[in-house]
Design an enzyme around this catalytic site. Sequence first.
Site, PDB file in Angstrom:
ATOM      1  N   SER A   1       0.870  -1.184   0.000  1.00 11.93           N
ATOM      2  CA  SER A   1       0.000   0.000   0.000  1.00 11.93           C
ATOM      3  C   SER A   1       0.902   1.228   0.000  1.00 11.93           C
ATOM      4  O   SER A   1       2.091   1.123   0.366  1.00 11.93           O
ATOM      5  CB  SER A   1      -0.842  -0.015   1.284  1.00 11.93           C
ATOM      6  OG  SER A   1      -1.473   1.217   1.499  1.00 11.93           O
TER       7      SER A   1
ATOM      8  N   TYR B   1      -2.141  -1.703  10.337  1.00 14.23           N
ATOM      9  CA  TYR B   1      -2.129  -1.702   8.863  1.00 14.23           C
ATOM     10  C   TYR B   1      -0.779  -1.189   8.344  1.00 14.23           C
ATOM     11  O   TYR B   1      -0.131  -1.819   7.501  1.00 14.23           O
ATOM     12  CB  TYR B   1      -3.280  -0.813   8.360  1.00 14.23           C
ATOM     13  CG  TYR B   1      -3.536  -0.893   6.878  1.00 14.23           C
ATOM     14  CD1 TYR B   1      -4.369  -1.873   6.348  1.00 14.23           C
ATOM     15  CD2 TYR B   1      -2.944   0.012   5.994  1.00 14.23           C
ATOM     16  CE1 TYR B   1      -4.613  -1.941   4.978  1.00 14.23           C
ATOM     17  CE2 TYR B   1      -3.182  -0.050   4.634  1.00 14.23           C
ATOM     18  CZ  TYR B   1      -4.028  -1.026   4.127  1.00 14.23           C
ATOM     19  OH  TYR B   1      -4.259  -1.101   2.774  1.00 14.23           O
TER      20      TYR B   1
END
Length: 268
Positions: A151, A164
Amino acid sequence: MNNSLLSKPLHKKVALITGSTSGIGKGIAESLANHGCDVIINGFGDQEEIKKLCADIAMTYSVRAEFVGADLSKVPEIEDLHEAILKLFPEGLDILVNNAGIQHLSPVESFPVEKWDFMISLMLSAPFHLTRLFLPYMKQKGWGRIINISSAHGHVASPNKCAYVSAKHGLIGLTKTVAVEVAGSGVTCNAICPGYVETPLFLKQAADRSKDQGISFEQAKSQIVGIHSSKEPVKIEQVGEIAAFLCSPAADQILGTSIMVDGGWTIK
Ligand code: NAD
C-alpha cells in the site's frame, strides 16, 4: 485448444490470488485470467456467489478457476490450503499474489490487541507462510512470480492505522528479502503499493468517516482521495493490469521494487 488461448502469455500458468472474492484481488484474478492464467480464488463470502464468480471467470476467459477457502490469519488453514492446491494442481503455483487484507482504525493506545494480532497474521505472516510453502515449486520450474499487495501505507503513515501501516511496511521488507534470495532463479518478487482504490475496504472507510464527521458519503470519499495529487481514486483494473505486467517477460529484471499506484500521493 483454440489458437487465441495458446497465444495468451500466461497460458498454462497457475496463480493463487488471496482475498480474491472481492475488490483488488478479484480484479487481479480477472486480469491474470484474461492473460490466459488458471486462477485459484480465495477469500470469504457467500458460497453461491463465489461459485458463480469462478464459473464466470472460467467461461469468460476459457481458463480453470477454482476456489480454495482458508482463513489466512491461521497457520494450520494456510497449510491445509497448500495441500488442497496441490491436489488440484500437483505442480504447485507459478504465481502467488498476496492480497488479502483488512483495515481497522483506532489510536495506538486503545488498538484492540486481538485486532493487531489478526492483522499482522493476515497481512504479514500469511505472505511469509505462503511464500515459504510455494516458492520451492517456482524454483523447481525456473520461473515464478510473487506479488505482494502492500500500500502507499507501506511507505508513509496515517494516524490510527498502526497495525495496517506496520504490516504493509513489513511486507515491503519481506518483498525485498525474498527478491534478493530468489534473484537469478527465474523467480521475481515485487510489491504493488496502491493509494485509494474504490473497493469495499475503501467504501467502508468513507462510510465510517461520513458518519463520524456528519458529512455526506460523497464528501467523505473526496476528502479521503484528496490526499492523491490527482484527486482521483485508482481503478481496480489498473492494479490488475500492473500485476499482469509484473508477470510479463518485460518484468524479468524487476526485483524487490514497490510500484507506487497512488495518484502522486507519496511524492509530495
Ligand atoms: P476488500 O475488502 O474488497 O477485499 C479483501 C479480501 O480479503 C476479500 O476477498 C476478503 O474475503 C479477504 N479476506 C479478509 N480477511 C481474510 C482472511 N482472514 N483470510 C482470507 N481472506 C480474507 O479489500 P481491497 O480494498 O480489495 O483490499 C485488498 C488488498 O489491497 C488489501 O491487502 C489492502 O490492504 C490493499 N489495499 C487496498 C487499498 C484500497 O484503497 N482499497 C489501498 C491500498 C492497498
